[in-house]
Scaffold this motif. Structure first.
Motif, PDB file in Angstrom:
ATOM      1  N   LEU A  21      16.168  14.248  -1.161  1.00 38.09           N
ATOM      2  CA  LEU A  21      16.082  14.961  -2.438  1.00 38.09           C
ATOM      3  C   LEU A  21      15.267  14.126  -3.416  1.00 38.09           C
ATOM      4  O   LEU A  21      15.487  12.919  -3.536  1.00 38.09           O
ATOM      5  CB  LEU A  21      17.493  15.176  -3.004  1.00 38.09           C
ATOM      6  CG  LEU A  21      17.585  15.582  -4.472  1.00 38.09           C
ATOM      7  CD1 LEU A  21      17.003  16.966  -4.688  1.00 38.09           C
ATOM      8  CD2 LEU A  21      19.029  15.568  -4.951  1.00 38.09           C
ATOM      9  N   SER A  22      14.324  14.760  -4.075  1.00 41.30           N
ATOM     10  CA  SER A  22      13.680  14.080  -5.202  1.00 41.30           C
ATOM     11  C   SER A  22      13.729  15.023  -6.386  1.00 41.30           C
ATOM     12  O   SER A  22      13.509  16.226  -6.252  1.00 41.30           O
ATOM     13  CB  SER A  22      12.246  13.691  -4.861  1.00 41.30           C
ATOM     14  OG  SER A  22      11.479  14.840  -4.644  1.00 41.30           O
ATOM     15  N   ASP A  43       6.023  11.407 -12.667  1.00 40.05           N
ATOM     16  CA  ASP A  43       6.031   9.958 -12.803  1.00 40.05           C
ATOM     17  C   ASP A  43       4.837   9.513 -13.657  1.00 40.05           C
ATOM     18  O   ASP A  43       3.724   9.994 -13.468  1.00 40.05           O
ATOM     19  CB  ASP A  43       5.942   9.374 -11.388  1.00 40.05           C
ATOM     20  CG  ASP A  43       5.986   7.874 -11.403  1.00 40.05           C
ATOM     21  OD1 ASP A  43       7.083   7.352 -11.210  1.00 40.05           O
ATOM     22  OD2 ASP A  43       4.937   7.241 -11.604  1.00 40.05           O
ATOM     23  N   GLU A  44       5.104   8.603 -14.593  1.00 40.68           N
ATOM     24  CA  GLU A  44       4.028   8.186 -15.513  1.00 40.68           C
ATOM     25  C   GLU A  44       2.890   7.465 -14.794  1.00 40.68           C
ATOM     26  O   GLU A  44       1.731   7.568 -15.194  1.00 40.68           O
ATOM     27  CB  GLU A  44       4.595   7.276 -16.604  1.00 40.68           C
ATOM     28  CG  GLU A  44       5.411   8.027 -17.636  1.00 40.68           C
ATOM     29  CD  GLU A  44       6.021   7.093 -18.658  1.00 40.68           C
ATOM     30  OE1 GLU A  44       5.355   6.145 -19.086  1.00 40.68           O
ATOM     31  OE2 GLU A  44       7.187   7.323 -19.015  1.00 40.68           O
ATOM     32  N   ASP A  45       3.246   6.717 -13.755  1.00 42.36           N
ATOM     33  CA  ASP A  45       2.194   6.026 -12.985  1.00 42.36           C
ATOM     34  C   ASP A  45       1.288   7.037 -12.284  1.00 42.36           C
ATOM     35  O   ASP A  45       0.074   6.853 -12.217  1.00 42.36           O
ATOM     36  CB  ASP A  45       2.818   5.099 -11.931  1.00 42.36           C
ATOM     37  CG  ASP A  45       3.359   3.837 -12.559  1.00 42.36           C
ATOM     38  OD1 ASP A  45       2.686   3.268 -13.424  1.00 42.36           O
ATOM     39  OD2 ASP A  45       4.475   3.436 -12.194  1.00 42.36           O
ATOM     40  N   VAL A  46       1.928   8.084 -11.753  1.00 44.73           N
ATOM     41  CA  VAL A  46       1.157   9.131 -11.073  1.00 44.73           C
ATOM     42  C   VAL A  46       0.257   9.838 -12.082  1.00 44.73           C
ATOM     43  O   VAL A  46      -0.917  10.097 -11.808  1.00 44.73           O
ATOM     44  CB  VAL A  46       2.099  10.142 -10.366  1.00 44.73           C
ATOM     45  CG1 VAL A  46       1.333  11.358  -9.898  1.00 44.73           C
ATOM     46  CG2 VAL A  46       2.811   9.472  -9.196  1.00 44.73           C
ATOM     47  N   PRO A 106      -3.334   2.394  -5.132  1.00 45.02           N
ATOM     48  CA  PRO A 106      -3.431   3.843  -5.432  1.00 45.02           C
ATOM     49  C   PRO A 106      -2.075   4.537  -5.269  1.00 45.02           C
ATOM     50  O   PRO A 106      -1.293   4.168  -4.396  1.00 45.02           O
ATOM     51  CB  PRO A 106      -4.426   4.349  -4.379  1.00 45.02           C
ATOM     52  CG  PRO A 106      -5.147   3.135  -3.896  1.00 45.02           C
ATOM     53  CD  PRO A 106      -4.165   2.011  -3.987  1.00 45.02           C
ATOM     54  N   MET A 107      -1.840   5.506  -6.130  1.00 47.12           N
ATOM     55  CA  MET A 107      -0.543   6.193  -6.123  1.00 47.12           C
ATOM     56  C   MET A 107      -0.497   7.266  -5.027  1.00 47.12           C
ATOM     57  O   MET A 107      -1.512   7.841  -4.658  1.00 47.12           O
ATOM     58  CB  MET A 107      -0.304   6.890  -7.475  1.00 47.12           C
ATOM     59  CG  MET A 107      -0.252   5.973  -8.655  1.00 47.12           C
ATOM     60  SD  MET A 107       1.013   4.694  -8.522  1.00 47.12           S
ATOM     61  CE  MET A 107       2.497   5.668  -8.406  1.00 47.12           C
ATOM     62  N   GLY A 154       7.050   3.694 -16.053  1.00 47.07           N
ATOM     63  CA  GLY A 154       7.977   4.764 -15.722  1.00 47.07           C
ATOM     64  C   GLY A 154       9.109   4.380 -14.806  1.00 47.07           C
ATOM     65  O   GLY A 154       9.647   5.217 -14.111  1.00 47.07           O
ATOM     66  N   THR A 155       9.468   3.124 -14.754  1.00 47.43           N
ATOM     67  CA  THR A 155      10.653   2.769 -13.987  1.00 47.43           C
ATOM     68  C   THR A 155      11.597   2.051 -14.925  1.00 47.43           C
ATOM     69  O   THR A 155      11.229   1.619 -16.018  1.00 47.43           O
ATOM     70  CB  THR A 155      10.327   1.814 -12.826  1.00 47.43           C
ATOM     71  OG1 THR A 155      10.053   0.528 -13.376  1.00 47.43           O
ATOM     72  CG2 THR A 155       9.146   2.295 -12.024  1.00 47.43           C
TER      73      THR A 155
END
Lengths: 239, 274
Positions: free
Chosen positions: A181-182, A187-190, B89-90, B264-265
């Motif tokens: 499950l997500s 996500d801010e990095d994404v 890279p994400m 974001g973590t």
């Protein structure tokens, strides 16, 4: 075959390829399938829907059920479907929640080598709610059965509820089972990564919404008009 | 014109100053190698140019063709021709490479690219980089090996055709053959366009393939020495110790190692992770 379903009950047995546009507010789909069958269900009601599914897949057949709910009303979706010996069940469900969506889904491996694969995706918008309980069951005697499920939920804004319960109930050894499950916002990095390639927030949201809600083109290749209809509905969601 | 100019750039992350007055000018069709020991600001420089929100510019200017880069959003920087090939890279589950790249291309053009032209171009670049044929239908970097992710960055660069490509350790994770392949692909685009390149790399092998026109050494947030590809070769042979001695620069103590963090973590910043 496309069915615009206005009645409350439909028995589905070995119809190979079926696209059902559910238009009645209360519907029971009853499966009794023993040859490979593919059923695509689209919530086409103008308001609320109570959809119930039950039945079996037997005789080593594969039953694929894809459910797409882009409707703006409330939905209550119940399913209780079982796979018999050597039979398999593939479930795809996609929800856009702008109101209240509730699902209580149970998929059971009854006998040896039965196989179930479930893939749920949802986008929950501001002020909306999703409660999805998905239970994969492996019964006693279902040796070498497989029961896998994955769910993902993207929240946009501040939904009231975004709750997914992936449950596995296993009563046999020598089986394969998994659940994943997500859930959360982008996500801010994404998002930064996408921005660095020129994709701004809105374009990123478009990509995510489209990826969460679009059914695989291979499933819809025989229904080009439906494909267009879905594309338009997804685009409306992006407005 | 495609001229990137960085003047007296000071950048901090949280309360730590990383770049301490950096000046750099990149003219059209130049290849600049940025070298230096770990934790001295190389990646910070590239991330700052691209607009990573964690890096705060406290002083200085970055302009691209006299446009104020620092006043632009990240996606605007990309649209004017800046490209960052990332060190890490994400992964974007659910979004295919094809959809991702089409969105990126369409974002910078007034008219959407035709599907036929896009597929033709993408297939050609996939072949050039010897990537798997099903790449277009796979999710962005999802389940990719380290080397595949780096090639995918280069694929994006080839498709987006930037004015300035900033490549952050794009060679790490690539085997010897892949390094040559990637270098050839970069040089091919370089030969066919006005592309300028800023490349951060620790490996002379990669730099010798790219043949930088300029080479800079970045220590403690400043460029302390500039030269040509011979400087890169000397560093590969002798390391950095001679530079510290020659320029009388004090070495960092271990507790000044780089900050490791992620957007974001909820993880706290980690210093010297064990």
């Amino acid at each position: 075959m496309i069915i615009e379903l206005n009645q409350n009950y439909l028995k589905i047995s070995d119809q190979r390829d079926l696209l059902i546009k559910v238009q009645s507010p209360e519907v029971h789909l009853d499966y009794e399938v023993s040859t490979d069958t593919r059923v695509i269900i689209i919530n086409d009601t103008t308001k609320d829907l109570h959809l119930k599914e039950s039945g079996f897949v037997t005789g080593g057949a594969e039953l694929l059920i894809a459910y797409l709910d882009l409707n703006q009303g409330k939905t209550f979706y119940e399913a209780d479907i079982k796979a018999d010996k050597d039979s398999s069940l593939k479930i795809i469900s996609k929800y856009l929640c702008s109101d209240q969506k509730k699902a209580d889904l149970k998929y059971t491996c009854l006998k040896e080598r039965s196989s179930i694969d479930i893939d749920n995706s949802a986008i929950v918008l501001d002020d909306a709610s999703l409660e999805l309980s998905c239970t994969g069951i492996i019964d006693k005697g279902a040796k070498r059965a497989k029961n896998h499920q994955s769910s993902r939920c993207l929240t946009v804004g501040k939904p009231k509820t975004a709750k997914i319960e992936p449950i596995l109930l296993i009563d046999e050894d020598d089986v394969e089972a998994s659940h994943s499950l997500s859930s959360g916002t982008i996500d801010e990095d994404v998002l930064f990564y996408m921005n660095t390639k020129g994709i701004d927030y809105n374009a990123a949201m478009r990509l995510f919404i489209s990826s969460y809600l679009t059914l695989d083109e291979r499933l819809l290749k025989d229904y080009p008009s439906i494909q267009d209809e879905i594309r338009k509905k997804v685009e409306q969601c992006l407005m | 014109m495609n001229k990137l100019k960085i003047e007296d750039l000071h950048v901090k992350v949280e309360d730590k100053e990383i770049l301490k007055g950096l000046d750099l000018e990149i003219n059209p069709h130049e290849i600049h190698a940025i070298m230096g020991p770990n934790g001295n600001g190389k990646s910070t420089l590239l991330q700052t140019i691209m607009g990573h929100p964690k890096y705060i510019v406290t002083k200085g200017k970055i302009t691209f063709d006299d446009q104020d880069v620092l006043a632009m959003s990240v996606d605007q920087r990309s649209k004017i021709g800046l490209f960052l090939g990332m060190q890490y890279p994400m992964e974007i589950g659910g979004v295919t490479n094809s959809d991702f790249l089409r969105a990126a291309i369409n974002a910078r053009n007034t008219e959407n690219i035709s599907l036929f032209k896009f597929i033709k171009e993408m297939d050609a670049n996939i072949q050039k980089l010897k990537m798997k044929e099903d790449l277009a239908h796979r999710f962005v970097n999802d389940g990719f090996s380290g080397g595949e992710k780096k090639r995918n960055e280069i694929l994006q660069m080839l498709m987006l055709k930037p004015q300035i490509a900033m490549l952050d350790e794009i060679d790490s994770g690539l085997d010897v053959d892949a390094i040559k392949l990637v270098a050839d692909a970069i040089l091919d685009l370089y030969a066919k366009s006005d592309l300028s390149i800023m490349v951060v790399s620790h490996y002379e092998r990669f730099l010798s393939l790219l043949r930088p026109t300029h080479c800079h050494v970045l220590i403690d947030g400043k460029i302390v020495m500039s030269g040509d590809s011979e400087l890169a070769a000397k560093i590969d042979k002798d390391g950095y110790d001679w530079l510290y001695e020659e320029l009388a620069i004090a070495k960092k103590s271990p507790d000044e190692a780089p900050l490791v963090f992620s957007l974001g973590t909820c993880a706290k910043n980690v210093r010297n992770p064990k």
